[in-house]
Design an enzyme around this catalytic site. Structure first.
Site, mmCIF file in Angstrom:
data_model
loop_
_atom_site.group_PDB
_atom_site.id
_atom_site.type_symbol
_atom_site.label_atom_id
_atom_site.label_comp_id
_atom_site.label_asym_id
_atom_site.label_seq_id
_atom_site.Cartn_x
_atom_site.Cartn_y
_atom_site.Cartn_z
ATOM 1 N N SER A 104 59.157 -67.635 -26.417
ATOM 2 C CA SER A 104 58.445 -66.530 -27.541
ATOM 3 C C SER A 104 59.200 -66.034 -28.737
ATOM 4 C CB SER A 104 57.767 -65.330 -26.634
ATOM 5 O OG SER A 104 57.106 -64.632 -27.755
ATOM 6 N N HIS A 134 56.130 -70.267 -28.483
ATOM 7 C CA HIS A 134 55.209 -69.349 -28.162
ATOM 8 C C HIS A 134 54.885 -68.291 -29.294
ATOM 9 C CE1 HIS A 134 52.226 -67.515 -25.247
ATOM 10 N NE2 HIS A 134 52.899 -66.397 -25.797
ATOM 11 N N ASP A 137 53.157 -65.039 -30.976
ATOM 12 C CA ASP A 137 52.376 -63.947 -30.291
ATOM 13 C C ASP A 137 51.811 -63.158 -31.512
ATOM 14 O OD1 ASP A 137 52.589 -63.828 -27.562
ATOM 15 O OD2 ASP A 137 55.116 -63.431 -27.996
ATOM 16 N N MET A 168 49.510 -60.543 -33.035
ATOM 17 C CA MET A 168 49.060 -59.240 -32.596
ATOM 18 C C MET A 168 48.460 -58.474 -33.674
ATOM 19 S SD MET A 168 52.091 -57.678 -30.149
ATOM 20 C CE MET A 168 52.810 -58.862 -29.124
ATOM 21 N N HIS A 191 49.259 -67.479 -29.391
ATOM 22 C CA HIS A 191 48.773 -66.706 -28.313
ATOM 23 C C HIS A 191 48.002 -65.446 -29.181
ATOM 24 C CE1 HIS A 191 49.602 -63.268 -25.127
ATOM 25 N NE2 HIS A 191 48.268 -63.448 -25.262
ATOM 26 N N MET A 207 46.443 -61.966 -29.677
ATOM 27 C CA MET A 207 46.041 -60.643 -29.123
ATOM 28 C C MET A 207 45.255 -59.867 -30.392
ATOM 29 S SD MET A 207 49.631 -60.429 -27.218
ATOM 30 C CE MET A 207 50.234 -61.785 -28.212
ATOM 31 N N MET A 229 48.805 -63.107 -18.346
ATOM 32 C CA MET A 229 49.752 -62.254 -18.570
ATOM 33 C C MET A 229 50.231 -61.580 -17.350
ATOM 34 S SD MET A 229 49.843 -62.301 -21.935
ATOM 35 C CE MET A 229 50.935 -60.962 -21.930
ATOM 36 N N ASP A 232 53.003 -65.500 -18.748
ATOM 37 C CA ASP A 232 53.673 -64.865 -20.006
ATOM 38 C C ASP A 232 53.931 -63.434 -19.701
ATOM 39 O OD1 ASP A 232 54.408 -63.819 -22.641
ATOM 40 O OD2 ASP A 232 52.456 -64.297 -23.311
HETATM 41 C C1 DX5 Z 1 53.601 -60.031 -24.777
HETATM 42 C C2 DX5 Z 1 53.699 -61.303 -25.438
HETATM 43 C C3 DX5 Z 1 55.051 -62.088 -24.690
HETATM 44 C C4 DX5 Z 1 56.154 -61.439 -24.858
HETATM 45 C C5 DX5 Z 1 56.827 -61.946 -23.676
HETATM 46 O O1 DX5 Z 1 52.487 -59.391 -25.373
HETATM 47 O O2 DX5 Z 1 52.573 -61.995 -25.276
HETATM 48 O O3 DX5 Z 1 54.545 -63.611 -25.103
HETATM 49 O O4 DX5 Z 1 56.924 -62.220 -26.042
HETATM 50 O O5 DX5 Z 1 58.170 -61.629 -23.765
HETATM 51 P P1 DX5 Z 1 59.071 -61.242 -22.506
HETATM 52 O O6 DX5 Z 1 59.453 -62.584 -22.009
HETATM 53 O O7 DX5 Z 1 60.514 -60.622 -23.250
HETATM 54 O O8 DX5 Z 1 58.402 -60.173 -21.548
HETATM 55 ZN ZN ZN Z 2 52.400 -64.159 -25.499
#
Ligand code: DX5
Ligand code: ZN
Length: 216
Positions: free
Chosen positions: A7, A32, A34, A36, A65, A67, A136, A174
């Site tokens: 990620s 990956h 993220d 947000m 991903h 969010m 998750m 994840d």
């Molecule tokens: C959290 C993200 C994850 C995050 C995972 O909301 O969706 O993808 O980056 O990070 P680690 O592996 O450090 O938990």
């Molecule tokens: Zn993620």
């Protein structure tokens, strides 16, 4: 075949291009991403313009991903940015089937994401239409959190549901994934492991990716 998806959330945001190149050299399969929005989750990251700028610098599979609230607004921009896989949260979208169809219309792999407390059974009917499910294993919003142990049983229940519904969806996991739990997640049925802090905090990232992939 187990795939490793580091990620970018745990990368140095002032050097994203180099971090992406490093992931390719270290043997990652997928990156990956993220996304947000500061509403669905209490954090804000990057969106389609940043992903588009990174796209020419890597041949890795780009896995977005979402969010965000109103995920349907982001599908076309993510396609234009060069994403290969897009997933959105069940908890954000009352018209999930419509969003899945939209993702497929742009020839991207369609996934749905479940928060830790959302049971896998809510996906029963749509599973055959999904290319992957992202479970998750932390509450979304931040990297570096602790793995929530009950999610391992969810992976197993999802694998059974996928078989029962004759779906060919992959299972991506994840949050808090690392060498300490990779083997049990793979045994439960996960095929794509997302790892943020485990990869980026490691002195030898290539070795960490290999360790995760070969865990059993
Ligand atoms: C959290 C993200 C994850 C995050 C995972 O909301 O969706 O993808 O980056 O990070 P680690 O592996 O450090 O938990
Ligand atoms: Zn993620």
């Amino acid at each position: 075949m187990i795939k490793i998806a580091p990620s970018l959330l745990s990368a140095d945001f002032s050097r994203l291009q180099e971090e992406l190149k490093m992931l390719t050299q270290a043997g990652a399969d997928i990156v990956h991403l993220d996304i947000m929005d500061g509403h669905f989750v209490p954090n804000l990251t990057f969106g389609p313009p940043v992903i588009k700028a990174l796209r020419p610098h890597s041949d890795l599979v780009f896995d977005a991903h979402l969010m965000v609230e109103q995920p349907s607004d982001y599908i076309e921009p993510l396609h234009e940015a060069g994403c290969d896989m897009v997933s959105f949260h069940y908890e954000t979208e009352p018209h999930a089937d419509r969003v899945v169809q939209l993702i497929k219309k742009y020839d991207m792999q369609a996934g749905m994401v479940l928060n830790p407390s959302t049971p896998v059974e809510v996906l029963q009917d749509i599973l055959p239409a999904l290319d992957f499910v992202l479970l998750m294993s932390v509450n979304p919003g931040f990297g570096g959190q602790k793995f929530i142990p009950y999610v391992t049983a969810k992976v197993k229940r999802l694998a059974e549901l996928i078989e029962r519904t004759k779906s060919s969806a992959s299972i991506e996991i994840d949050g808090g994934v690392g060498p300490q739990n990779a083997a049990s997640l793979i045994a439960a049925g996960a095929n794509i492991l997302v790892a943020g802090s485990a990869v980026f905090n490691s002195a030898d990232r290539a070795e960490m990716i290999r360790t995760l992939r070969n865990s059993q």
